[in-house]
Design a protein around this motif. Structure first.
Motif, PDB file in Angstrom:
ATOM      1  N   UNK A 178     -11.896   9.357 -25.012  1.00 13.67           N
ATOM      2  CA  UNK A 178     -10.667   8.558 -25.035  1.00 13.67           C
ATOM      3  C   UNK A 178      -9.475   9.407 -25.469  1.00 13.67           C
ATOM      4  N   UNK A 179      -9.631  10.189 -26.546  1.00 15.64           N
ATOM      5  CA  UNK A 179      -8.483  10.905 -27.115  1.00 15.64           C
ATOM      6  C   UNK A 179      -8.157  12.203 -26.381  1.00 15.64           C
ATOM      7  N   UNK A 180      -9.131  12.765 -25.639  1.00 16.01           N
ATOM      8  CA  UNK A 180      -8.888  14.011 -24.917  1.00 16.01           C
ATOM      9  C   UNK A 180      -8.550  13.796 -23.443  1.00 16.01           C
ATOM     10  N   UNK A 181      -9.060  12.714 -22.831  1.00 18.47           N
ATOM     11  CA  UNK A 181      -8.928  12.578 -21.378  1.00 18.47           C
ATOM     12  C   UNK A 181      -8.289  11.255 -20.957  1.00 18.47           C
ATOM     13  N   UNK A 182      -8.798  10.138 -21.435  1.00 18.26           N
ATOM     14  CA  UNK A 182      -8.312   8.843 -20.953  1.00 18.26           C
ATOM     15  C   UNK A 182      -6.896   8.548 -21.440  1.00 18.26           C
ATOM     16  N   UNK A 183      -6.633   8.781 -22.719  1.00 17.37           N
ATOM     17  CA  UNK A 183      -5.271   8.661 -23.267  1.00 17.37           C
ATOM     18  C   UNK A 183      -5.021   9.911 -24.106  1.00 17.37           C
ATOM     19  N   UNK A 184      -4.848  11.062 -23.456  1.00 15.45           N
ATOM     20  CA  UNK A 184      -4.822  12.345 -24.172  1.00 15.45           C
ATOM     21  C   UNK A 184      -3.621  12.496 -25.098  1.00 15.45           C
ATOM     22  N   UNK A 185      -3.886  13.161 -26.203  1.00 15.36           N
ATOM     23  CA  UNK A 185      -2.836  13.440 -27.181  1.00 15.36           C
ATOM     24  C   UNK A 185      -2.626  14.951 -27.274  1.00 15.36           C
ATOM     25  N   UNK A 186      -1.512  15.313 -27.883  1.00 15.26           N
ATOM     26  CA  UNK A 186      -1.268  16.725 -28.109  1.00 15.26           C
ATOM     27  C   UNK A 186      -2.013  17.260 -29.316  1.00 15.26           C
ATOM     28  N   UNK A 187      -2.345  16.362 -30.262  1.00 15.88           N
ATOM     29  CA  UNK A 187      -3.030  16.779 -31.485  1.00 15.88           C
ATOM     30  C   UNK A 187      -3.699  15.563 -32.109  1.00 15.88           C
ATOM     31  N   UNK A 188      -4.328  15.768 -33.275  1.00 14.44           N
ATOM     32  CA  UNK A 188      -4.904  14.677 -34.066  1.00 14.44           C
ATOM     33  C   UNK A 188      -5.927  13.871 -33.273  1.00 14.44           C
ATOM     34  N   UNK A 189      -6.857  14.595 -32.632  1.00 15.50           N
ATOM     35  CA  UNK A 189      -7.856  13.942 -31.788  1.00 15.50           C
ATOM     36  C   UNK A 189      -8.973  13.268 -32.585  1.00 15.50           C
ATOM     37  N   UNK A 190      -8.987  13.443 -33.891  1.00 15.59           N
ATOM     38  CA  UNK A 190     -10.104  12.938 -34.680  1.00 15.59           C
ATOM     39  C   UNK A 190      -9.752  11.691 -35.474  1.00 15.59           C
ATOM     40  N   UNK A 191      -8.572  11.132 -35.210  1.00 16.54           N
ATOM     41  CA  UNK A 191      -8.185   9.872 -35.837  1.00 16.54           C
ATOM     42  C   UNK A 191      -8.078   8.813 -34.754  1.00 16.54           C
ATOM     43  N   UNK A 192      -8.685   7.660 -35.007  1.00 15.04           N
ATOM     44  CA  UNK A 192      -8.708   6.576 -34.028  1.00 15.04           C
ATOM     45  C   UNK A 192      -7.572   5.585 -34.274  1.00 15.04           C
ATOM     46  N   UNK A 193      -6.793   5.319 -33.244  1.00 13.41           N
ATOM     47  CA  UNK A 193      -5.809   4.242 -33.308  1.00 13.41           C
ATOM     48  C   UNK A 193      -6.519   2.915 -33.021  1.00 13.41           C
ATOM     49  N   UNK A 194      -5.814   1.831 -33.288  1.00 11.76           N
ATOM     50  CA  UNK A 194      -6.393   0.517 -32.977  1.00 11.76           C
ATOM     51  C   UNK A 194      -6.629   0.375 -31.474  1.00 11.76           C
ATOM     52  N   UNK A 195      -5.699   0.906 -30.666  1.00 12.17           N
ATOM     53  CA  UNK A 195      -5.884   0.860 -29.216  1.00 12.17           C
ATOM     54  C   UNK A 195      -7.158   1.609 -28.811  1.00 12.17           C
TER      55      UNK A 195
END
Length: 259
Positions: A178-195
């Motif tokens: 989710x954090x790397x591909x589906x809704x990728x971020x520039x950083x902070x890939x190890x914290x989960x948002x509510x979404x």
């Protein structure tokens, strides 16, 4: 394996050396060229990542593999091949939202990305729950803290932040996807948002998600917020191929299945 960051400095250097290439990219539209120079090209493109479904199977992550297939995500997550950083910035410079469609133009080619184009390029369909930050309540029986605790290997652990550390294996793998591909971020890939937790909840519960809607929302957010990187480099490059944009002599970088 990670590719070198796709920075604006690299593209600006190429643009200066290429003489009239900017005019070709934007069909001589000076207003768009100025927007590109001072707005779009100052932003970074997210490094593309790939999920190999064969690798998931080899690692005995068959449940994750099946859950992602149920969401019709295999083709999207496995997309690789050449990307065209210069033209990705051009695409974002010209991008507009018209109804349910993304509309852009690159090198004189008009691109209207309709439902049929999404199906042809990604296999995704405009069906399922349309989830975004403002309507998380559309997912019934979801409670952020309760669900996060249920994902932990030690469910008695004290929860301060919703992070990847401590998650059960399936949930941990889905979080990174989710954090790397589906809704990728520039950083902070190890914290989960509510979404992000909602997406994982739906995947695990086999609740169909409208991923086209989520991808478009994420694109819109990346255009609106200055600290967001531009996402979906491989997807946009596939759109360029679909619309037969002339890619000859354009700088490309290869995204491999090892990324």
């Amino acid at each position: 394996m990670e590719s070198t960051p796709l920075t604006s400095k690299r593209i600006k250097t190429r643009a200066v050396r290429s003489g009239g290439r900017l005019e070709g990219w934007f069909s001589g539209d000076n207003e768009l060229i100025e927007r590109y120079r001072f707005e779009t090209s100052t932003k970074v493109i997210n490094n593309p990542k790939v999920v190999s479904f064969d690798w998931l199977k080899s690692q005995k992550l068959d449940n994750v593999r099946k859950l992602l297939k149920d969401q019709l995500l295999r083709r999207f997550l496995e997309m690789k091949g050449n990307i065209y950083p210069d033209l990705i910035w051009v695409f974002y410079t010209n991008l507009k939202f018209e109804g349910n469609n993304l509309v852009s133009h690159v090198k004189g080619v008009d691109m209207e990305i309709t439902h049929d184009v999404w199906v042809a390029v990604t296999g995704l369909k405009y069906v399922g729950l349309r989830i975004n930050k403002g309507n998380l309540g559309v997912v019934e029986y979801f409670n952020k803290v309760q669900y996060y605790k249920s994902c932990l290997k030690n469910q008695q652990a004290q929860v301060r932040t919703c992070s990847v550390g401590g998650l059960k294996l399936d949930e941990r793998v889905l979080t990174l996807i989710v954090t790397w591909i589906l809704t990728p971020r520039g950083s902070n890939h190890f914290v989960l948002t509510e979404e992000g937790l909602v997406y994982i909840y739906c995947i695990m519960k086999k609740i169909k998600i409208n991923w086209i809607h989520i991808i478009k929302e994420h694109i819109q957010k990346s255009m609106r917020l200055s600290d967001y990187h531009y996402p979906y480099a491989v997807l946009i490059s596939k759109f360029l191929l679909y619309f037969e944009v002339n890619l000859e002599d354009e700088t490309s970088e290869l995204v491999k299945s090892t990324q």
